[in-house]
Structure formats: C-alpha cells, structure tokens
Scaffold this motif. Structure first.
Motif, PDB file in Angstrom:
ATOM      1  N   GLY A   5      29.379 -24.614   0.785  1.00 49.69           N
ATOM      2  CA  GLY A   5      28.283 -24.586   1.268  1.00 49.69           C
ATOM      3  C   GLY A   5      27.545 -22.956   1.535  1.00 49.69           C
ATOM      4  O   GLY A   5      26.125 -23.289   2.222  1.00 49.69           O
ATOM      5  N   GLU A   6      27.440 -21.584   1.101  1.00 45.30           N
ATOM      6  CA  GLU A   6      27.816 -20.598   1.687  1.00 45.30           C
ATOM      7  C   GLU A   6      27.341 -19.333   0.518  1.00 45.30           C
ATOM      8  O   GLU A   6      28.132 -20.046  -0.455  1.00 45.30           O
ATOM      9  N   MET A   7      26.412 -18.932   0.246  1.00 49.18           N
ATOM     10  CA  MET A   7      26.239 -17.706  -1.005  1.00 49.18           C
ATOM     11  C   MET A   7      26.075 -16.579   0.411  1.00 49.18           C
ATOM     12  O   MET A   7      26.186 -16.350   1.338  1.00 49.18           O
ATOM     13  N   HIS A   8      27.000 -15.640  -0.648  1.00 49.10           N
ATOM     14  CA  HIS A   8      27.008 -14.194   0.033  1.00 49.10           C
ATOM     15  C   HIS A   8      26.467 -13.391  -1.565  1.00 49.10           C
ATOM     16  O   HIS A   8      26.998 -13.277  -2.034  1.00 49.10           O
ATOM     17  N   LEU A   9      25.210 -12.417  -1.012  1.00 46.04           N
ATOM     18  CA  LEU A   9      24.728 -12.159  -1.441  1.00 46.04           C
ATOM     19  C   LEU A   9      23.981 -10.647  -1.150  1.00 46.04           C
ATOM     20  O   LEU A   9      24.659  -9.912  -0.183  1.00 46.04           O
ATOM     21  N   ILE A  10      24.547 -10.058  -2.411  1.00 49.83           N
ATOM     22  CA  ILE A  10      23.434  -8.560  -2.292  1.00 49.83           C
ATOM     23  C   ILE A  10      22.470  -7.924  -2.929  1.00 49.83           C
ATOM     24  O   ILE A  10      21.857  -9.382  -3.972  1.00 49.83           O
ATOM     25  N   GLY A  11      21.171  -7.818  -1.981  1.00 48.84           N
ATOM     26  CA  GLY A  11      19.540  -8.476  -2.456  1.00 48.84           C
ATOM     27  C   GLY A  11      19.459  -7.119  -2.347  1.00 48.84           C
ATOM     28  O   GLY A  11      19.440  -5.708  -1.927  1.00 48.84           O
ATOM     29  N   CYS A  12      18.318  -6.641  -3.547  1.00 46.38           N
ATOM     30  CA  CYS A  12      17.305  -5.644  -4.214  1.00 46.38           C
ATOM     31  C   CYS A  12      15.949  -5.593  -3.549  1.00 46.38           C
ATOM     32  O   CYS A  12      15.432  -6.789  -4.342  1.00 46.38           O
ATOM     33  N   ARG A  13      15.445  -4.960  -2.591  1.00 46.33           N
ATOM     34  CA  ARG A  13      14.312  -4.652  -2.666  1.00 46.33           C
ATOM     35  C   ARG A  13      13.507  -3.515  -3.098  1.00 46.33           C
ATOM     36  O   ARG A  13      13.757  -2.855  -3.438  1.00 46.33           O
ATOM     37  N   ARG A  14      12.305  -3.664  -3.336  1.00 45.91           N
ATOM     38  CA  ARG A  14      11.382  -2.902  -4.681  1.00 45.91           C
ATOM     39  C   ARG A  14      10.440  -1.919  -3.275  1.00 45.91           C
ATOM     40  O   ARG A  14      10.675  -2.521  -2.860  1.00 45.91           O
ATOM     41  N   ILE A  15      10.977  -0.160  -3.399  1.00 50.73           N
ATOM     42  CA  ILE A  15       9.890   0.467  -2.427  1.00 50.73           C
ATOM     43  C   ILE A  15       9.456   1.112  -3.148  1.00 50.73           C
ATOM     44  O   ILE A  15       9.039   1.423  -4.243  1.00 50.73           O
ATOM     45  N   THR A  16       7.753   0.444  -2.564  1.00 54.77           N
ATOM     46  CA  THR A  16       6.073   1.000  -3.455  1.00 54.77           C
ATOM     47  C   THR A  16       5.839   2.542  -2.428  1.00 54.77           C
ATOM     48  O   THR A  16       5.003   2.727  -2.638  1.00 54.77           O
ATOM     49  N   VAL A  17       6.882   3.006  -2.402  1.00 55.99           N
ATOM     50  CA  VAL A  17       6.491   4.160  -1.800  1.00 55.99           C
ATOM     51  C   VAL A  17       7.781   5.550  -2.128  1.00 55.99           C
ATOM     52  O   VAL A  17       8.617   4.962  -2.739  1.00 55.99           O
ATOM     53  N   ASP A  18       7.195   6.813  -1.288  1.00 55.40           N
ATOM     54  CA  ASP A  18       8.158   8.281  -1.773  1.00 55.40           C
ATOM     55  C   ASP A  18       8.988   8.205  -1.184  1.00 55.40           C
ATOM     56  O   ASP A  18       9.386   8.376  -0.310  1.00 55.40           O
ATOM     57  N   ALA A  19      10.014   7.710  -2.415  1.00 56.71           N
ATOM     58  CA  ALA A  19      11.471   7.791  -1.438  1.00 56.71           C
ATOM     59  C   ALA A  19      12.548   8.563  -2.617  1.00 56.71           C
ATOM     60  O   ALA A  19      13.225   7.785  -2.614  1.00 56.71           O
ATOM     61  N   ARG A  20      12.561   9.590  -2.553  1.00 54.26           N
ATOM     62  CA  ARG A  20      13.050  10.371  -3.845  1.00 54.26           C
ATOM     63  C   ARG A  20      14.410  10.696  -3.011  1.00 54.26           C
ATOM     64  O   ARG A  20      15.923  10.848  -3.550  1.00 54.26           O
ATOM     65  N   ASN A  21      13.918  11.053  -2.477  1.00 50.87           N
ATOM     66  CA  ASN A  21      15.289  11.696  -1.559  1.00 50.87           C
ATOM     67  C   ASN A  21      16.237  10.382  -1.075  1.00 50.87           C
ATOM     68  O   ASN A  21      17.367  10.734   0.035  1.00 50.87           O
ATOM     69  N   LEU A  22      16.230   9.241  -0.833  1.00 55.94           N
ATOM     70  CA  LEU A  22      16.884   7.506  -0.402  1.00 55.94           C
ATOM     71  C   LEU A  22      17.975   7.466  -1.538  1.00 55.94           C
ATOM     72  O   LEU A  22      17.274   7.792  -2.700  1.00 55.94           O
ATOM     73  N   ASN A  23      18.945   6.605  -1.279  1.00 55.24           N
ATOM     74  CA  ASN A  23      19.676   6.083  -2.073  1.00 55.24           C
ATOM     75  C   ASN A  23      18.370   5.120  -2.386  1.00 55.24           C
ATOM     76  O   ASN A  23      18.987   3.699  -2.309  1.00 55.24           O
ATOM     77  N   LEU A  24      18.616   5.272  -3.598  1.00 59.06           N
ATOM     78  CA  LEU A  24      17.962   4.221  -4.677  1.00 59.06           C
ATOM     79  C   LEU A  24      18.143   3.933  -5.622  1.00 59.06           C
ATOM     80  O   LEU A  24      19.137   4.902  -6.366  1.00 59.06           O
ATOM     81  N   GLU A  25      18.238   2.431  -6.439  1.00 60.49           N
ATOM     82  CA  GLU A  25      18.881   2.500  -7.769  1.00 60.49           C
ATOM     83  C   GLU A  25      17.136   1.704  -8.300  1.00 60.49           C
ATOM     84  O   GLU A  25      17.229   0.678  -8.372  1.00 60.49           O
ATOM     85  N   ARG A  26      16.697   2.865  -9.118  1.00 59.01           N
ATOM     86  CA  ARG A  26      15.709   2.315 -10.240  1.00 59.01           C
ATOM     87  C   ARG A  26      14.750   1.806  -9.517  1.00 59.01           C
ATOM     88  O   ARG A  26      14.158   0.802  -9.947  1.00 59.01           O
TER      89      ARG A  26
END
Length: 1010
Positions: free
Chosen positions: A641-662
């Motif tokens: 009865g468990e979910m193990h998930l990877i989550g993605c949240r949209r970054i709405t600020v300038d984060a070009r120097n961080l590790n982002l995916e699209r």
C-alpha cells in the motif's frame, strides 16, 4: 476551463415599436458620410444578416476625460484594506434591433439599435433590462437607444458604416462637488437623470475582415456645447468581428513567413507531436478554444522586461518573470481546410484567432469568464493567422498586436504550437506553444494548456485514448528509493496475510468481506480475480488511489483545523492513461478482459499532486521553496500500500545555474502510504504523504522534509461499513449484557455461600449499577457503549429490522440485569436488618455508611462541575459555526450519556471507600464479579480508543472540528482505564488483606483456647 459566448442578458429588452421619426436630423448630422456612400440594395435576407453582423458584445471603450465623464461609478465595493483590487472594466455592447427597408435613402438604409455602456469590476454588464440607468457598488450601466442609417463605401478597401443619433436619460450630478466624484463615488448620493437626445454614434466595420482588419471602431460624442450639464467627453469604442462576419485569409502574404522551431525542437523530439489531418485538427482546436492557457516561465531566458508583445497595464503587470498573475485565452477561432490549386498539402488547415491576456485573479472566478468574453482589441490582444502543417504536427501563426494600422509590417510576432503525443513527468500539457519576435525585440513567451487527469478521464476521454500515451522516465530512481525504504523481509511476508490495500486483498480481508456479505448481503462489492488485474479493476484502482481531502502537517498541535487541501490525481497507471469507466464507453473492452498484470507486481504510476489553501505553512513564500504543485512518477506496491515516487516542481525564478530538467527541479522523493482497507469499518482511512528534497542543505532549492496526514479518505463503501459497524456494536452490546447478567448471577450465588459479607456490600455501588441500567431505558440511549457517530449512514441497506430486533433484545437484557441488581440490593438491605450474632437485640448496621455517602457525593458533585465547566469553556473556544443546530444538539446530548458511563466505570469507588472506613474482615464481593465488570468496562474503553467517529467523508466540517470534544477523548479513555485498574487492585488488596488478617486472628484465638 472554457466559456460560451452567449448574448448578454442586458439586451433582453421588451418589445418596442420603432417609429423612425428622426430621419431629417439624421441626414443633416450624417451628411459627410452619406455623400461618399455607395448605392445600396437591400432585401429581407440582407437585413437579417446586418442584424447579426453589425452587433457586438463586451467591447472596450475609453474616454478622453476633460471633466465630463459619461458614466459615473460607485467604488464602495472596494474592501477596507484595498489590497489586490482590480480596476473596473469598461465594457460596451451594441445590438441592431430593427432594419427598415421602407425608410431608406438611395444609398442608405434606416435602422435602430441599442447600446449598453458601463463599468463593472467583477462581471459583465448585468442589470434590469427595463431600466435606463443602473448604478450599484462595483457596477454602472447606461442604456442608449439609437436611430440612424447604414451605408457602405469604397474607402479603405471597402467599409461599412453606421451613423446614428441616440437618446437616453443621462446621469448628471446636481453640483460641481458631486460631479468631481462621478468616476469614483463611494457616497450614498445618486446622480440625477436628464433626458438627452443629442449624441452621435459612428461605427466603422470592414466589408471583409482579415488579419490586419479585425477591428470594429467607433466614436460616441455629445452634440451639446461643452460645459453644459448634458455634455460628455468623446468616447472611443473598439470590438472585433463576430462569428457571422466574413473573414479572408492572407495566405499569399503569409506564405513566405519562416517557421522557426528551434526554440523547442528538443522538446518536440522528446515528446512527439500529434499529426492530425485537417478534419481532426479543426475538431481539436474547437474543443480547446476558449480554454485558459497558463503562461509558464521561460527557463532559458528568465527575462523581466515584459510579457512579449502584450502591453500590460500597470495594475495587471506581473511582479516577476513567472507571469503567475497572468493567463492567456484563445478567442474567435476560425479553422477551415486549406484549399490550393495544386493540392500538394491537402491535410493542412488554416487558422485565425485572437489571443488575449488577462489577470489571473484566483479569488474571482467570475473575472475569468468576463475576460474570456471580452471582444475589444488592445495592447492585451494579439490577432493571429497561420497554417497547420500535418506533416510536422506544427501550427505556425503570425501575430499582430492590438489594432493594426500598418498592415503586415506591424505583425512582428510568430506563434508556434504543437500537440504533444506523450505525457511525461515534465510535460502534462495538451498544447504547448511559444510567442517569439521575428526581430528579436522581446524574449520568447511560453504557454501551455494543462488538463487535469480527472478531466481526461471524463470530458476528453476520446482525445486521451486516441492521441495520448505516457512515457515513464524515473522508474529506476523510484525503484532505488523503494528498496532503500523497505522494512525487514519477515515483516513484508507477514503483512499481506493480515493487511489489505488498494489493488490487493489479504487473507484476513477476504474473510472480512465474507462476513460483511453475510450481514449486508448484495451490498458487498463484486468479487474479482485474485491473480490478475482486469480492466475494470485497473480503472477502479486508479480511482481508489486518488486523494481529495484536507490535510495537516505532522506533527501538528492543531490537527483538527487543517488549512491545506490535497488534490492527488492519477494520470497513468501501468499501461493505462486516464482510463474512463468501462461501463460508460461502448468501445471499451469487456469487463472480463485482463490487463495481464499480476496483483503482486509493482505498478508504474504517474500522478499530479496539488496543495491549495489559505496558508501553506509548510512552504516558504519564496518561489525557490514553493512545492504547492508536484508532478509525480514512480511505483505503487499493492502488497504494501505504498507509493515511492520521484517528484518534479516547476521553478519560476532564474535558476539557470542549478541542476534543472526543462525548468523543473526533479531531485524530490515522495512517499505515500495508503491506509489498510480491512479495518476501515472501524478506523477512518487516512493516508500519509512524505516529501523530501535530495539536494544539499546549502542548495537554494533545498527544502526541509514535509510530512502530511490527510483527513478521512472518501471511498464508495463507507456507508456499508458504517452499517456493518452498527450491527457489530449492537451484537457487542448484547454480548456484554449477557456477560453482565452472568457476573451478577455469580455474585448472587456467592452471597448464598458467604452470608457474612453481604451487609458490607456497598449499596452506593449497586445504585451506580442500577443507574447505568435505568438511564438507557428512560432516555432511549444505547446501553454500555454509546454511539460514536458524527454523521451516520443515510441508508441501512435493508437491515433496519435486524437493528431494531437487536436493540429490543438488548433492552430485555437490561431489564433482566436491572431486576437482578435490585435483587442484590434487596438482599443487602435485608441482611443489614438481621439481628447481630453477638447481640440479638441489635441489627447488623454499617455505621460508616452515611460518611461514605457524603464522601462519594462530594467526589461526584465536584467531578460533574469540573466536567461541565471544562467542556463549556472548550466549546466556547471552538469554531462550531459549521454545525447545524440539530447536529450540535445531538452531539451535546452525548455528554449526559458519557457522564453516566463514567459513573459506571467508577462503580468500585464506593466499595473501596466503605471498605477503607469499615475495615470489614469479610470478602463481600466475589473476585469474578468485580474483576469481570472491570475487565468488561476496560474492554469497552479499549474498543472506543481504537474506533474512530463515523463521519461522512464528503462533508468538510468534520475536518475542522476536534471530535474528541463531542465523544470520549483518548485522554479520558486512558485515564478511566488506569483508574478502574487501580480501584480493582485496591479492592483486591483490601479484601484479601483484611480476610487473611481475620483468618490469622481466628487461628491465634483458636490456639490460645486450646
């Protein structure tokens, strides 16, 4: 979300006879236009077309204010703080009411029309159609009746024109001081009305509308002298073509336009693009026209210079590059098959529309609809036209801002759209597009149309089944997360035997299901195969995994007042993407068809998790920390009865120097633990959600771990479970009464054999027992175990008769126990009147009985007052406004029953008190009697500790109430268990100690006598 563009209600005028009495005056005022008019021939069919083609609604107007406004406005609707208040919209509508070919000149035709012009803050113009002028806080509307002529000219490539004279009751102020408040009047004063027939309206239409000729322009001015009470400054009007107007595509002029796909070429290759033919494409475009597009941050540029080609007013401009305060809508769609002589690209289609931006005011749903229905052209609109390329799956449009007067030279914008074929954790959009500048005068703007999974299941199921798939990309990471989180292997082997979760039933759950079927008959759920999922089960499982309820952070000191609402929706489960209920779809496979996935297998799953509420206390106000929306992908284990998930949240600020995916932060792990289904008839099912960032603490995107617990989850069988609990508890009450009768009988037998101790049985203790049996009979309440229902089931599923029989049976047992308790009391009273063995002239009396009564009375009175004052003060501090009066009375009526139960729990207190005073050498109570009653009362409290209140999960108010206030609280149950245990132990030591001491004394006395 989409909107229909129906005719506003303010044009629903009563029937009027049009007399056309102002023709000479019209000829004089309109002579400059009549002199250049072409000859006009009008028949009946042309007249009806004019009515449709020249009418428009929800256009814009502006006024060259020089101290003489046309429409006053009352701004008293603004709240005291004045925060986040939008400016009122200036809207205008015009409708042709009558076309009269009889009263016509050689080059013109007479007609009459009505205009409604005004201002509204949160809606379109709505008011009583029979009134001329209406003003209320936040709304002002003026209706003007017009009579004039329709002409056509050859100017500007062919033009249609209305020249009309209007009359109305014009709102004017009585003094200059009042007039200064006409545009912002929050006072109680109302303007006076003066009849005015000297106003001129000129409206210009193109004969054939096109990309650069969409606008309807007009001018309304007063013919009175400036400074006069009836004079007002010039009003400029704008709208655009309606669906009845002719539109001419500019194919030859646009065919040389280049199509730049470099902005999201990589995304198109990753997601795939649907390649509709022209018929499919137009069907899809019409389906999504009128929906709200979200403008998303451009993770490549993160510019703060503006919003592309749109000229936002200061009150509508977003504060940063996320554009979270602005939405986009596509209006007035025209889509048709492209016709060419060569027929090389027969699957192509031509498109024309208008894109409009407007403020995204979430607190005003009406504003969305109002903005969607506006027709005026301005700096917040972009007229577009282009071609759908079926070979590439791409729509390329050229855009012209506002009202274009320089032809295609002013059309610097290019709009590109594609329809993704594959959803993923980083893409949940039906449509994805961009707005770019051909001259690079502004940074690109990205927008998308995101559809909720629930909408795909029901409203757009044909689209999702025909054109959408899901591409999993985080399964390996989720599997590694699952292995790290797993408990010991022995626990994993035992758990499926006793616990049941969505998608997999345990052995104990199967047994419980059979028991429920025995009680509830056909109301139990249908049986299914145990080894392989069917299509029906897969669909049902996707619904069972959805969560829509309130939640609270854990730990929380205010858990019964949640401020977070949790939306968890399944987008894809295994091979299915937003499947629809199979019984609603004729083309769905039979219910017996298998999905060919074992119920013991771990399932791939994709979800959307959204948190809403007034205050998300577990998130930071900074956009770096905002996790109010997550796209999830991972694994669901039906056995655990468990979910193990990877989550993605949209970054709405300038984060070009961080590790982002699209533009997404995908270094997030989410674990969701679903409740056991076997015990949900007893324990309200609640899920736990844990969200953890995998970034280092010094990373700007790091956030602290979050744990949430939901309120009760909704499920289809909750009423059946509530009925099952009713039946179970009625049976439990009857069994407890049978045990009580057996214990009383054992005490009666004990008293026959041990008559010496009878006088020392506490009559107060027996009166406590007596009260516990009498109260439910007199007040018609439940015996021994009170109900724990906030909102009970609405349906008994045919078991009302069984419940009634069990209730009456329990009352008969209570009567039997009551009679036996009276017998006990009578025996005690009789033995206390018997002659004393050592002194026949005296009876056996317990001289300390009166003192014991006084002590018990003081304890009970103080306890009752404390109990009442405590709960009264708590109720005063609680927000119980959500309760109805009847519901509140019902819950408060539980309190006397609870207090009677407490008295029964303390039934040994009088016996212990009297034993301490009298120090009797005998054992008046049988151990089976008082230990048995103690264990029975402890068992009832343990059951009450385990069971949750019966509530309806589809009502919100239980989530905001501390239900411990209405029922016996956990602390009270634990305290009473401890007190009863202590009393039983003390009584045991008293009886056994005194008796052993008495025996020793007898043995010593016997030894001395010998």
């Amino acid at each position: 979300m989409s909107f229909d563009f129906d005719m506003p209600t303010y044009f629903d005028d009563p029937p009027v006879v049009y007399r056309y009495s102002r023709l000479p005056e019209i000829e004089r005022q309109c002579s400059p236009f009549l002199s250049s008019a072409s000859e006009l021939k009008l028949d009946d069919s042309r007249g009806s077309k004019i009515k449709k083609e020249l009418s428009f609604f929800n256009g814009d107007w502006i006024q060259e204010l020089d101290g003489s406004p046309l429409v006053p406005f009352d701004d008293s609707d603004i709240p005291r703080d004045g925060l986040s208040v939008s400016s009122p919209l200036k809207l205008v509508g015009f409708e042709i009411k009558d076309v009269n070919p009889v009263h016509q000149l050689r080059n013109a035709v007479s007609l009459c029309g009505t205009m409604c012009i005004g201002m509204a803050r949160n809606s379109t113009l709505l008011y009583n159609s029979r009134s001329i002028f209406y003003m209320a806080p936040g709304m002002s509307v003026l209706k003007i009746s017009f009579e004039g002529v329709y002409i056509e000219t050859e100017r500007n490539g062919g033009e249609r024109l209305l020249c009309m004279l209007g009359s109305t009751s014009l709102p004017v102020w009585n003094s200059a001081s009042d007039k200064s408040r006409t545009m912002s009047s929050s006072s109680n004063h109302k303007p006076g009305l003066l009849q005015d027939g000297r106003m001129l309206l000129v409206l210009r239409y193109h004969q054939i509308f096109s990309l650069t000729k969409r606008a309807i322009l007009g001018e309304l001015k007063s013919l009175n002298e400036p400074g006069k009470p009836r004079y007002f400054d010039v009003v400029h009007i704008s709208s655009q073509l309606s669906r009845f107007s002719k539109y001419e595509f500019s194919y030859e002029e646009l065919k040389s336009e280049t199509r730049d796909l470099s902005l999201y070429r990589k995304e198109v290759e990753e997601d795939g693009a649907n390649r509709f033919n022209n018929t499919e494409f137009c069907k899809v475009m019409r389906l999504f026209s009128g929906h709200i597009f979200k403008i998303i941050p451009n993770w490549r540029f993160m510019s703060t210079s503006g919003l592309g080609p749109f000229l936002l007013g200061q009150e509508n401009k977003a504060n940063d590059s996320s554009y979270k305060n602005v939405w986009l809508i596509m209006q007035n769609l025209i889509c048709e098959q492209e016709i060419k002589a060569t027929q090389i690209r027969s699957n192509s289609a031509r498109v024309a529309a208008v894109f409009r931006v407007f403020p995204a005011e979430k607190q005003r749903e009406r504003m969305k609809e109002t903005a969607a229905m506006r027709t005026g052209l301005s700096g917040m609109t972009l007229s577009v036209e282009g071609t759908w390329d079926a070979l590439e799956g791409h729509l390329c449009l050229v855009g012209c801002p506002g009202i274009t007067s320089s032809g295609l030279q002013g059309c610097d914008s290019q709009i590109s759209l594609y329809f993704p074929h594959s959803f993923s954790i980083k893409l949940r959009s039906i449509i994805f597009g961009s707005i770019t500048s051909k001259s690079y005068s502004y940074d690109p703007v990205l927008f998308e149309l995101e559809i909720r999974p629930q909408d795909l299941k029901f409203d757009y199921v044909w689209y999702s089944r025909s054109y959408l798939t899901y591409k999993y990309s985080k399964i390996e990471l989720a599997e590694a997360f699952r292995k790290r989180s797993q408990l010991s292997g022995l626990f994993n082997l035992i758990k499926p035997l006793f616990l049941s979760y969505p998608g997999k039933r345990s052995q104990l759950s199967r047994l419980a299901t059979e028991v429920k079927r025995l009680f509830l008959g056909n109301s139990a759920s249908r049986q299914a195969k145990d080894d392989v999922f069917t299509y029906y089960e897969m669909y049902s499982l996707s619904n069972d995994l959805d969560i829509s309820c309130y939640g609270t952070p854990v730990p929380s000191y205010n858990s019964y007042k949640p401020e977070i609402f949790i939306h968890l929706e399944v987008l894809a489960l295994g091979p299915l993407v937003s499947g629809r209920a199979p019984w609603l779809d004729e083309d769905s496979p039979p219910l017996e068809n298998e999905v060919k996935m074992s119920k013991s297998e771990v399932l791939n799953v994709s979800l959307s998790l959204v948190f809403t509420g007034e205050r998300l206390e577990f998130t930071d106000h900074k956009d770096y920390k905002n996790i109010s929306k997550l796209f999830l992908e991972g694994l669901y284990d039906p056995l655990a009865g468990e979910m193990h998930l990877i989550g993605c949240r949209r970054i709405t600020v300038d984060a070009r120097n961080l590790n982002l995916e699209r533009g997404f932060d995908c270094l997030i792990e989410v674990k969701i633990e679903y409740p056991d289904e076997t015990s949900r008839w007893l324990i309200n099912p609640k899920a736990e959600i844990t969200i953890t960032s995998q970034r280092n603490e010094d990373d700007a995107l790091y956030f602290h771990p979050i744990k949430l617990q939901t309120s009760m989850l909704s499920y289809n069988q909750y009423e059946q479970d509530a009925v099952f609990r009713k039946v179970f508890e009625e049976i439990l009450r009857n069994l407890m009464m049978i045990v009580s009768i057996a214990l009383i009988s054992s005490q009666l037998l004990y008293m026959k054999e041990n008559v010496d101790g009878i006088p020392y049985v506490s009559r107060i203790m027996l009166s406590f027992q007596f009260l516990g049996y009498v109260y439910p009979l007199l007040c018609n309440t439940k015996i021994l175990l009170q109900e724990k229902e906030y909102r009970g089931p609405n349906n008994s599923y045919g078991y009302e008769q069984i419940l009634t029989i069990l209730d009456y049976t329990g009352k008969l047992f209570v009567l039997a126990a009551l009679v036996m308790t009276v017998t006990l009391t009578r025996k005690v009273a009789e033995y206390r009147k018997n002659p004393h063995p050592g002194s026949p002239s005296k009876s056996i009396t317990v001289h300390q009985d009166k003192k014991a009564r006084q002590i018990i009375a003081v304890i009970l009175v103080l306890g009752l007052l404390s109990y009442y004052l405590l709960y009264s003060s708590i109720f005063q501090n609680e927000n119980i406004n959500a309760l109805g009066e009847d519901q509140f009375k019902k819950l408060w009526s539980y309190k006397p029953q609870e207090f009677i139960g407490i008295i029964q729990d303390l039934f040994l207190l009088p016996q212990v008190t009297e034993s301490m005073i009298t120090k009797t050498p005998f054992r008046p109570l049988r151990k089976l009697y008082y230990i048995g009653f103690t264990l029975m009362r402890i068992g009832l409290h343990l059951y009450d500790l385990v069971r949750d209140p019966v509530i309806n999960p589809y009502y919100d108010e239980p989530a905001f109430l501390n239900l411990d206030l209405f029922f016996t609280s956990t602390a009270s149950n634990l305290a009473l268990i401890v007190i009863m245990t202590v009393l039983a132990m003390v009584l045991y030591m008293q009886q056994e100690g005194s008796h052993q001491k008495f025996i020793q004394q007898q043995e010593i006395a016997s030894a001395k006598s010998l």
